[in-house]
Design a protein around this motif. Structure first.
Motif, PDB file in Angstrom:
ATOM      1  N   VAL A 143       0.822  -1.209   0.000  1.00 47.38           N
ATOM      2  CA  VAL A 143       0.000   0.000   0.000  1.00 47.38           C
ATOM      3  C   VAL A 143       0.860   1.265   0.000  1.00 47.38           C
ATOM      4  O   VAL A 143       0.626   2.190  -0.785  1.00 47.38           O
ATOM      5  N   LEU A 144       1.864   1.316   0.862  1.00 45.79           N
ATOM      6  CA  LEU A 144       2.647   2.544   1.019  1.00 45.79           C
ATOM      7  C   LEU A 144       3.930   2.563   0.203  1.00 45.79           C
ATOM      8  O   LEU A 144       4.558   3.617   0.083  1.00 45.79           O
ATOM      9  N   GLY A 145       4.326   1.411  -0.349  1.00 47.58           N
ATOM     10  CA  GLY A 145       5.585   1.334  -1.084  1.00 47.58           C
ATOM     11  C   GLY A 145       5.732   2.349  -2.201  1.00 47.58           C
ATOM     12  O   GLY A 145       6.785   3.009  -2.325  1.00 47.58           O
ATOM     13  N   PRO A 146       4.742   2.536  -3.055  1.00 48.86           N
ATOM     14  CA  PRO A 146       4.904   3.507  -4.144  1.00 48.86           C
ATOM     15  C   PRO A 146       5.033   4.956  -3.679  1.00 48.86           C
ATOM     16  O   PRO A 146       5.494   5.808  -4.457  1.00 48.86           O
ATOM     17  N   TYR A 147       4.651   5.256  -2.444  1.00 51.43           N
ATOM     18  CA  TYR A 147       4.637   6.644  -1.988  1.00 51.43           C
ATOM     19  C   TYR A 147       5.642   6.920  -0.869  1.00 51.43           C
ATOM     20  O   TYR A 147       5.889   8.084  -0.556  1.00 51.43           O
ATOM     21  N   HIS A 148       6.192   5.890  -0.262  1.00 55.12           N
ATOM     22  CA  HIS A 148       7.042   6.065   0.914  1.00 55.12           C
ATOM     23  C   HIS A 148       8.391   5.408   0.641  1.00 55.12           C
ATOM     24  O   HIS A 148       8.473   4.222   0.307  1.00 55.12           O
ATOM     25  N   ILE A 149       9.477   6.167   0.819  1.00 54.54           N
ATOM     26  CA  ILE A 149      10.810   5.650   0.511  1.00 54.54           C
ATOM     27  C   ILE A 149      11.195   4.498   1.430  1.00 54.54           C
ATOM     28  O   ILE A 149      11.965   3.613   1.053  1.00 54.54           O
ATOM     29  N   LYS A 150      10.651   4.464   2.651  1.00 49.07           N
ATOM     30  CA  LYS A 150      11.001   3.404   3.584  1.00 49.07           C
ATOM     31  C   LYS A 150      10.261   2.106   3.315  1.00 49.07           C
ATOM     32  O   LYS A 150      10.582   1.076   3.918  1.00 49.07           O
ATOM     33  N   PHE A 151       9.275   2.126   2.438  1.00 45.38           N
ATOM     34  CA  PHE A 151       8.497   0.925   2.151  1.00 45.38           C
ATOM     35  C   PHE A 151       8.634   0.495   0.692  1.00 45.38           C
ATOM     36  O   PHE A 151       7.809  -0.277   0.213  1.00 45.38           O
TER      37      PHE A 151
ATOM     38  N   ALA B 228      10.837  -2.210   4.240  1.00 46.83           N
ATOM     39  CA  ALA B 228       9.604  -2.087   5.016  1.00 46.83           C
ATOM     40  C   ALA B 228       9.751  -2.778   6.371  1.00 46.83           C
ATOM     41  O   ALA B 228       9.348  -2.247   7.408  1.00 46.83           O
ATOM     42  N   SER B 229      10.354  -3.982   6.368  1.00 52.24           N
ATOM     43  CA  SER B 229      10.589  -4.684   7.631  1.00 52.24           C
ATOM     44  C   SER B 229      11.548  -3.908   8.527  1.00 52.24           C
ATOM     45  O   SER B 229      11.340  -3.816   9.745  1.00 52.24           O
TER      46      SER B 229
ATOM     47  N   ASP C 253       0.454  16.033   2.396  1.00 50.58           N
ATOM     48  CA  ASP C 253      -0.896  16.331   1.904  1.00 50.58           C
ATOM     49  C   ASP C 253      -0.996  16.295   0.390  1.00 50.58           C
ATOM     50  O   ASP C 253      -2.103  16.300  -0.162  1.00 50.58           O
ATOM     51  N   ASN C 254       0.158  16.284  -0.315  1.00 52.74           N
ATOM     52  CA  ASN C 254       0.105  16.306  -1.776  1.00 52.74           C
ATOM     53  C   ASN C 254      -0.213  14.942  -2.380  1.00 52.74           C
ATOM     54  O   ASN C 254      -0.344  14.823  -3.596  1.00 52.74           O
ATOM     55  N   TYR C 255      -0.296  13.899  -1.553  1.00 56.65           N
ATOM     56  CA  TYR C 255      -0.646  12.574  -2.064  1.00 56.65           C
ATOM     57  C   TYR C 255      -2.163  12.373  -2.017  1.00 56.65           C
ATOM     58  O   TYR C 255      -2.909  13.209  -1.501  1.00 56.65           O
ATOM     59  N   ASP C 256      -2.585  11.249  -2.545  1.00 59.73           N
ATOM     60  CA  ASP C 256      -3.999  10.880  -2.531  1.00 59.73           C
ATOM     61  C   ASP C 256      -4.506  10.885  -1.083  1.00 59.73           C
ATOM     62  O   ASP C 256      -3.886  10.286  -0.197  1.00 59.73           O
TER      63      ASP C 256
END
Length: 631
Positions: free
Chosen positions: A488-496, A502-503, A524-527
């Motif tokens: 879910v968060l991988g495309p938007y979060h560098i840590k995932f 992610a682990s 806030d600029n994301y979905d």
């Protein structure tokens, strides 16, 4: 005389006045068992006798293969086996060689690892600094900001986005390659072929056999087979109109066109520039010899994603080369490398001795376990329990054997590295580092003989099963959060971006690391759905693991700790084997332990002499008591 009494006297067995041990070595002797129930019959192994008269407990004679002397001797053997080195010294005056070797080995292995650490650090630093130098030399517009740690990223990825820039980077690397010897501060030179000419740079292309993209009408035609070919890059002749001469310039695009080749970016997967540079690492010349290296350098232009961005990376793989030369030293003719090899050989010898002593102890423990199981079968009429059998397996000795093997293997690799016959510092470092870690763990065995230091070991040992069961349950929650966050968060979060990262991010959150940054990366600029989901996801994970799972984990360990403290005050529960040993009241300084050892040695010497005489070849000219009189 009373007939019943005379009958008893006639049937009673003749007492055996032999030594108890000798009686036990033959047929089974008689042992008496008292029955507390009312009765006046006395039974022996052959039958029963009439009543003697008065009421007394029933006495039964049962078959047994042990005597009280044998039982006491077995207790002393077991008690001596489970003694600590100090008590063994008081009992049989045995020098605790394993303890002394472990203490000496801790010092030597730590010194060896420290010296290897400095040597490896110097080698790794040399390789890393040269790799950075190559990036500045061969990558156009390289910026030092790309040299910082990957997180948090201070600048965008080093890449090209236009075709002219792509060829400019290729041409820049090719020009710098041919000017390295004259412009670089470092002592570099190019690899040369047997005829003395320099080995040219190679351009390797990986591309689809056929492929065409037409975004206008959303059509494509592709063959998924990837082919690779390499071409030596040479200067291209160019006519100089001013001087009417032929000049040479380095232009990759023109050279490919001259050999009927080109780069189709729709089909291109990657382009690599490959070349080799040689260098010499000047170590501390006062005590060591220089090292010669060859760096096999690859500049990669990666277009495998076909997303309009072509990342550029440079890797350098080092190889040892034979060096020829001399270094004049005024103080000594023996280099530090020679002394290091002597020291490494000493560590190997001590580790081998330690390993042999521990293996011998394990074999002796196995032999004593077999003897104890046989004794239990004959004396108690039952088998030794599995828990009591495991008491004879000393896992500390197994740990010492493993770390000795790792230390010996790592020391051999280290000697090969010093002689330039082996180049993999990583495997050698893993062997020596893990061996040193286990060596220090092994010292805990001897600290465990002291009551105040043993509580940590006992707590870990007692809590291990409960902790493992608890972690298995916690792993189910953790795995679910890991995969969910990655998807879910991988495309938007560098840590995932990856499962591993992610682990690592979730494990850091459990320990309270970098929480605000993890929240603030998704702004806030994301979905808005992703923003709200990330908040629910992170709050749920932190609340569940920090406030519940982590607290319960600590509670499991604290419960075990309280149990151990209670046992220290009121006594530990004892197994059947321990209860049997505790019946031995002989102190550690009792002469009986030394007497038992001398008896065992006498029996062993007699057995060895007998086997030697039986196996010894007899001289026919010198008859003895075994020689036949009739041939």
């Amino acid at each position: 005389m009373n007939p019943s009494l005379s009958s008893v006297m006639r049937r009673s067995p003749r007492p055996d006045r032999r030594d108890p041990d000798k009686r036990a070595s033959g047929h089974s002797t008689g042992s008496f068992r008292v029955d507390e129930s009312d009765g006046d019959e006395m039974e022996n192994s052959g039958g029963s006798s009439p009543s003697i008269g008065l009421s007394h407990p029933n006495i039964q004679r049962c078959s047994s293969l042990t005597t009280p002397s044998m039982v006491d001797k077995m207790r002393r053997k077991l008690k001596f086996f489970f003694m600590d080195p100090c008590d063994k010294w008081r009992a049989r005056k045995r020098v605790p060689w394993k303890l002394l070797l472990q203490l000496l080995k801790v010092v030597l292995v730590t010194i060896q690892l420290t010296m290897f650490g400095y040597s490896r650090s110097s080698h790794v630093t040399f390789v890393e600094k040269n790799t950075l130098a190559f990036k500045h030399l061969f990558l156009d517009k390289w910026d030092p900001t790309h040299e910082t740690m990957p997180y948090p990223p201070p600048i965008g990825i080093y890449a090209v986005y236009e075709i002219p820039d792509f060829y400019d980077r290729l041409n820049y690397a090719l020009i710098k390659f041919n000017e390295t010897f004259f412009t670089a501060i470092g002592s570099y030179n190019l690899k040369r072929m047997p005829n003395g000419t320099r080995t040219p740079m190679k351009l390797c292309r990986s591309y689809y056999t056929t492929g065409e993209l037409n975004p206008g009408n959303c059509s494509y035609v592709f063959d998924s087979k990837i082919v690779k070919d390499c071409t030596d890059l040479h200067p291209v002749p160019v006519h100089n109109a001013t001087t009417n001469d032929v000049d040479y310039k380095f232009d990759v695009r023109e050279y490919l066109r001259s050999v009927n080749k080109s780069i189709k970016f729709d089909r291109m997967v990657k382009v690599e520039l490959k070349f080799s540079i040689r260098a010499i690492h000047l170590n501390n010349l006062e005590s060591d010899e220089p090292d010669c290296f060859q760096f096999d350098i690859t500049i990669l232009f990666d277009n495998s994603e076909h997303n309009g961005q072509v990342p550029i990376s440079l890797t350098a793989v080092e190889h040892f080369l034979d060096c020829h030369g001399t270094v004049k030293r005024a103080d000594s003719d023996v280099s530090e490398r020679t002394w290091l090899q002597i020291f490494d050989g000493t560590v190997i010898v001590i580790s081998v001795f330690s390993c042999l002593l521990c293996v011998r102890s394990l074999l002796r423990a196995r032999k004593l376990k077999t003897a104890t199981a046989t004794f239990y079968k004959h004396h108690f009429g039952k088998d030794l329990s599995i828990h009591d059998r495991l008491e004879f397996l000393n896992l500390w000795y197994v740990l010492i054997v493993v770390n000795d093997c790792l230390t010996v293997t790592g020391s051999i690799f280290k000697i090969q590295l010093e002689n330039k016959n082996y180049t993999n510092y990583n495997i050698c470092g893993v062997m020596l580092g893990t061996g040193n870690l286990l060596v220090w763990f092994g010292v805990l065995r001897y600290l465990g003989f002291f009551k105040k230091y043993n509580i940590l070991i006992l707590t870990m040992k007692r809590a291990c099963p409960d902790v493992l069961r608890f972690l298995v349950c916690a792993l189910m929650f953790y795995s679910g959060f890991t995969f969910c966050g990655w998807v879910v968060l991988g495309p938007y979060h560098i840590k995932f971006r990856h499962i591993s990262t992610a682990s690592e991010c979730l494990f850091s959150l459990v320990n309270g690391d970098d929480m605000f940054v993890t929240f603030s990366v998704i702004g806030d600029n994301y979905d808005p759905y992703i923003w709200y989901y990330s908040r629910v996801y992170l709050y749920s994970f932190i609340s569940l693991f920090i406030y519940l799972v982590l607290s319960l984990f600590i509670a499991v360990i604290m419960d075990t700790y309280d149990t151990i403290k209670y046992h220290y005050e009121h006594g530990f529960p004892k197994s059947e084997l321990q209860k049997f040993i505790d019946e031995c009241t002989d102190a550690a300084d009792s002469p009986l332990y030394l007497s038992d050892e001398q008896t065992d040695r006498t029996k062993w010497n007699m057995l060895s002499q007998c086997c030697f005489n039986c196996c010894k070849r007899r001289d026919p000219d010198r008859p003895n008591e075994y020689t036949s009189l009739i041939s």
